[in-house]
Design a protein around this motif. Structure first.
Motif, PDB file in Angstrom:
ATOM      1  N   ILE A 208      42.998  51.627  24.658  1.00 34.73           N
ATOM      2  CA  ILE A 208      43.387  52.754  25.366  1.00 34.73           C
ATOM      3  C   ILE A 208      42.432  53.221  26.197  1.00 34.73           C
ATOM      4  CG2 ILE A 208      44.312  55.280  25.290  1.00 34.73           C
ATOM      5  CD1 ILE A 208      45.975  54.531  22.674  1.00 34.73           C
ATOM      6  N   LEU A 209      41.205  53.371  25.739  1.00 37.22           N
ATOM      7  CA  LEU A 209      40.120  53.913  26.574  1.00 37.22           C
ATOM      8  C   LEU A 209      39.993  52.980  27.867  1.00 37.22           C
ATOM      9  CD1 LEU A 209      37.782  55.882  27.393  1.00 37.22           C
ATOM     10  CD2 LEU A 209      36.419  54.607  25.487  1.00 37.22           C
ATOM     11  N   ILE A 210      39.851  51.616  27.322  1.00 32.57           N
ATOM     12  CA  ILE A 210      39.550  50.531  28.361  1.00 32.57           C
ATOM     13  C   ILE A 210      40.613  50.516  29.356  1.00 32.57           C
ATOM     14  CG2 ILE A 210      39.722  47.910  28.723  1.00 32.57           C
ATOM     15  CD1 ILE A 210      38.195  47.659  25.869  1.00 32.57           C
ATOM     16  N   LEU A 218      36.544  51.812  36.937  1.00 34.15           N
ATOM     17  CA  LEU A 218      36.256  50.429  36.834  1.00 34.15           C
ATOM     18  C   LEU A 218      34.748  49.818  36.931  1.00 34.15           C
ATOM     19  CD1 LEU A 218      37.183  47.814  36.377  1.00 34.15           C
ATOM     20  CD2 LEU A 218      37.957  47.590  38.962  1.00 34.15           C
ATOM     21  N   GLU A 219      34.020  50.745  38.000  1.00 36.69           N
ATOM     22  CA  GLU A 219      32.721  50.228  38.071  1.00 36.69           C
ATOM     23  C   GLU A 219      31.727  50.567  36.963  1.00 36.69           C
ATOM     24  OE1 GLU A 219      30.209  47.958  40.137  1.00 36.69           O
ATOM     25  OE2 GLU A 219      32.008  48.607  40.936  1.00 36.69           O
ATOM     26  N   ARG A 220      32.108  51.619  36.384  1.00 37.36           N
ATOM     27  CA  ARG A 220      31.374  52.021  35.057  1.00 37.36           C
ATOM     28  C   ARG A 220      31.456  50.861  33.980  1.00 37.36           C
ATOM     29  NH1 ARG A 220      31.574  57.606  35.077  1.00 37.36           N
ATOM     30  NH2 ARG A 220      31.280  58.555  37.078  1.00 37.36           N
ATOM     31  N   LEU A 221      32.951  50.564  34.030  1.00 37.96           N
ATOM     32  CA  LEU A 221      33.091  49.387  32.681  1.00 37.96           C
ATOM     33  C   LEU A 221      32.540  48.245  33.443  1.00 37.96           C
ATOM     34  CD1 LEU A 221      35.151  49.081  30.352  1.00 37.96           C
ATOM     35  CD2 LEU A 221      36.838  48.485  31.907  1.00 37.96           C
ATOM     36  N   TYR A 225      29.046  46.697  30.757  1.00 34.94           N
ATOM     37  CA  TYR A 225      29.256  45.945  29.864  1.00 34.94           C
ATOM     38  C   TYR A 225      29.017  44.502  30.146  1.00 34.94           C
ATOM     39  CZ  TYR A 225      30.590  49.864  26.946  1.00 34.94           C
ATOM     40  OH  TYR A 225      30.499  50.837  26.554  1.00 34.94           O
ATOM     41  N   LYS A 226      28.610  44.373  31.709  1.00 36.04           N
ATOM     42  CA  LYS A 226      28.247  43.171  32.325  1.00 36.04           C
ATOM     43  C   LYS A 226      29.478  42.196  32.374  1.00 36.04           C
ATOM     44  CE  LYS A 226      23.452  43.031  30.983  1.00 36.04           C
ATOM     45  NZ  LYS A 226      23.603  44.322  30.335  1.00 36.04           N
TER      46      LYS A 226
END
Length: 283
Positions: A208-210, A218-221, A225-226
């Motif tokens: 859910i968080l993803i 999005l950019e943070r994700l 996590y590369k």
């Protein structure tokens, strides 16, 4: 994902607050700045019994500043003034105290006329589990007078704390309400750690968080996590990629999705993913 959590001690805590409300002059209601709507206990309206209230946006260091500004306007449009606080470094703490004196000004003046000099103003500190009440109080007092812990349900009973000669605080346990009518509220509270992880499916919560992050941050994700892209991936595939990139392998050479989910949740809750707010004004 259906979430409900209302252990027995919360019923007792709510009753205790109702019994003690007549002893206090003002209520300091802490909410989590990352979920400024979901983290307000609707039962507080009844418990407060028309006492003056200060709404404190706590954990502002973890929240999206732009969204926080929008929520300040949202509250002020409803006649509710808020104070922004970072309990870890004490930012905004003095404003809460000043606001409490301001709201109790008439009572202070009445006490003076009756010869009651320095009669303490009594404030109840209230909020949901894990909203940071104990850290807030400890910063106010300047010492570890209230138990703290990064998990819901540490403060079990009430305790009066002398802040200064003319102010006392009543610390209360974090309480929720018996049923979340809107399941998104339950999910938001689970995401910030106000509901015990032991009763949750942490992998499902991570998905859910993803999904929220890919739509809003999005950019943070991608950076943390590369990840190269998420356009054509399901959320479960993104979690798998996080596990691969962190080399999270369990017995049988399988990806450890549970460990990946725990890492994702911890890094969100501790601000490692950056300043993130889970709610939007009007939604």
């Amino acid at each position: 994902m259906n979430i409900q959590w209302y252990p027995g001690h919360m019923t007792k805590a709510k009753r205790m607050m109702q019994e003690n409300i007549k002893l206090v002059d003002v209520i300091i209601e802490l909410i989590d700045a990352r979920v400024p709507i979901s983290s307000r206990n609707p039962d507080m309206d009844k418990i407060a019994n028309n006492k003056p209230r200060i709404v404190v946006f706590n954990k502002i260091d973890l929240a999206d500043r732009n969204k926080t500004e929008e929520f300040i306007k949202w509250y002020e449009n409803r006649g509710i003034s808020v104070v922004l606080v970072n309990s870890k470094n004490g930012k905004g703490i003095n404003q809460v105290i000043n606001k409490a004196y301001e709201l109790c000004k008439e009572k202070i003046e009445r006490n003076k006329k009756r010869g009651l000099i320095n009669k303490p103003i009594r404030a109840m500190v209230a909020g949901i589990p894990n909203v940071g009440k104990s850290t807030f109080i400890n910063k106010l007092v300047g010492k570890a007078s209230a138990k703290t812990g990064n998990r819901p349900g540490v403060t079990k009973g009430k305790q009066w704390i002398k802040l200064k000669k003319d102010m006392e605080l009543l610390d209360t346990p974090g309480i929720l309400w018996p049923k979340f009518e809107d399941q998104q509220v339950g999910i938001n509270l689970a995401l910030i750690g106000s509901i015990k992880d032991e009763i949750l499916n942490i992998e499902e919560l991570a998905l859910i968080l993803i999904n929220y992050l890919r739509n809003n941050y999005l950019e943070r994700l991608l950076t943390r996590y590369k990840l190269s892209d998420t356009d054509n991936l399901e959320s479960i595939q993104i979690l798998e990629n996080i596990a691969k990139n962190r080399n999270l392998i369990k017995a049988g050479n399988e990806l450890d999705l549970n460990k990946a989910a725990i890492i994702l949740m911890d890094e969100f809750r501790n601000g490692i993913l950056g300043k993130i707010t889970l709610e939007t004004v009007g939604l």
